[in-house]
Design an enzyme around this catalytic site. Structure first.
Site, mmCIF file in Angstrom:
data_model
loop_
_atom_site.group_PDB
_atom_site.id
_atom_site.type_symbol
_atom_site.label_atom_id
_atom_site.label_comp_id
_atom_site.label_asym_id
_atom_site.label_seq_id
_atom_site.Cartn_x
_atom_site.Cartn_y
_atom_site.Cartn_z
ATOM 1 N N CYS A 145 -45.111 -82.323 -92.134
ATOM 2 C CA CYS A 145 -45.244 -81.487 -93.330
ATOM 3 C C CYS A 145 -46.720 -81.329 -93.724
ATOM 4 C CB CYS A 145 -44.385 -82.045 -94.451
ATOM 5 S SG CYS A 145 -43.927 -80.793 -95.669
ATOM 6 N N GLU A 159 -37.250 -87.382 -90.779
ATOM 7 C CA GLU A 159 -36.643 -88.576 -91.390
ATOM 8 C C GLU A 159 -35.478 -88.222 -92.307
ATOM 9 O OE1 GLU A 159 -38.291 -86.774 -94.721
ATOM 10 O OE2 GLU A 159 -39.274 -87.078 -92.799
ATOM 11 N N HIS A 202 -39.015 -82.241 -91.717
ATOM 12 C CA HIS A 202 -38.827 -83.662 -92.034
ATOM 13 C C HIS A 202 -37.836 -84.332 -91.085
ATOM 14 C CE1 HIS A 202 -41.020 -83.971 -95.903
ATOM 15 N NE2 HIS A 202 -40.811 -82.668 -95.917
#
Length: 368
Positions: free
Chosen positions: A257, A345, A343
């Site tokens: 990001c 995660e 993202h």
């Protein structure tokens, strides 16, 4: 559960558009950039994501609050959004594991919001007109006074915000068996990014956003992780300089990001503010290396300039967005550094992209 009373509330947009509805959270007034998230679940993770710092989040899913909140579903130490706009807000929750209501959670955090408005009309308006600031108030309906206060809300363009969300001091997380040491430059890191590194045998040391490369290098890490974060990447100049030095020393680096945008900026590739950002759990991305596609979780309002990338001799595009062909991933040809705009995660969210953490581990092993 205690009974909550609501009051009339107003949402005023930068272009003068007005929506009226009911209050949620604390009674008060708040402003920020309006952005919409298309996720159907994970609202607590959204509200505590540091990348949303200073923004008013519009949820496109119609019901918010119905499963309450609990302490292990946060991505940072506090609520990061400036305010919430939604269709139906539930003061009551039905999940047995929940520790409390979203209303109580917002009241405690001092968050102002508005509900019972036509969020479909609002999202279409922002999508067509572009990202803009707004102001929510449940204490006054004086549009003229709110226009004056709205004029004081800064534009996201040119705004450095990592200093507001980064850790004030260094801290560490360790697995039972340490295989690698990873220095994390915290521009607004999410907890699950750290969890993913620790789960793969990484001892992580998290440094404030303005930490110099020399200071991080004293710890003798095997590689560097550059986190997500809020604000305009071009204004985050201290971090850009640190990334330049990481690259100069050929250290393994993985950015997500904002970290992705830092890698671009460090290579002289510009970023720019999008007409509307990508925010949600359902964004399709194609991996140009493998030819496979993945559904990704995203939250960003700035993007790397694809035209400048085409002419760069040492940076190549690895991932593209299948909705609008914007750049979603890059890597360097001569250095062990790569990054993605989304993202991997994501918690909760799709797990299609978690392989990127494994790719980073491979990079650490190859360069140890």
């Amino acid at each position: 559960m205690k009974k909550h009373t609501t009051s009339e509330a107003i949402l005023l947009l930068q272009d003068g558009t007005v929506f009226t509805g009911k209050s949620l959270g604390r009674i008060g007034t708040t402003g920020g950039e309006l952005c919409f998230n298309t996720g159907m679940t994970g609202y607590q993770e959204i509200f505590t994501d540091p990348s949303y710092y200073g923004q008013l989040v519009v949820t496109t899913f119609s019901h918010i609050g119905n499963y309450g909140v609990q302490s292990d579903e946060v991505e940072s130490g506090k609520v990061q959004i400036n305010g919430l706009v939604c269709k139906e807000f539930s003061h009551f929750f039905s999940r047995k594991r929940a520790e409390g209501s979203l209303q109580d959670y917002f009241e405690k955090a001092g968050i102002v919001g508005i509900c019972e408005i036509d969020t479909r009309a609002l999202v279409r308006h922002i999508r067509d007109k572009g990202a803009m600031n707004g102001i929510i108030s449940s204490e006054t309906a004086d549009v003229a006074a709110l226009k004056q206060r709205l004029a004081e809300v800064p534009s996201m363009a040119g705004l450095e915000l990592s200093s507001h969300v980064s850790t004030p001091e260094v801290y560490e997380m360790k697995p039972e068996v340490v295989k690698y040491r990873v220095a994390v430059l915290d521009l607004g890191v999410k907890r699950n990014s750290l969890n993913n590194l620790v789960a793969r045998g990484c001892e992580v040391k998290v440094f404030p956003y303005d930490t110099s490369f020399e200071e991080m290098e004293k710890w003798n890490p095997d590689g560097y992780f550059i986190s997500n974060g809020p604000g305009d990447p071009a204004a985050t100049t201290i971090a850009i300089e640190s990334v330049k030095q990481i690259l100069d020393k050929n250290r393994p680096m993985f950015g997500i990001c904002m970290g992705h945008q830092m890698l671009a900026q460090a290579n002289g590739i510009a970023t720019y503010k999008m007409h509307n950002g990508h925010r949600g759990l359902n964004h399709p991305v194609k991996n140009l290396i493998t030819g496979l596609s993945e559904i990704t979780s995203q939250n960003h309002g700035f993007v790397v300039d694809s035209e400048q990338l085409k002419n760069h001799p040492d940076v190549e595009v690895t991932h593209i967005n299948l909705n609008d062909n914007t750049v979603e991933g890059i890597r360097m040809k001569s250095k062990p550094a790569f990054s993605v705009q989304y993202h991997p995660e994501s918690s909760p969210g799709p797990h299609d992209s978690v392989y990127l953490f494994d790719d980073f581990i491979t990079l650490l092993e190859q360069n140890k």
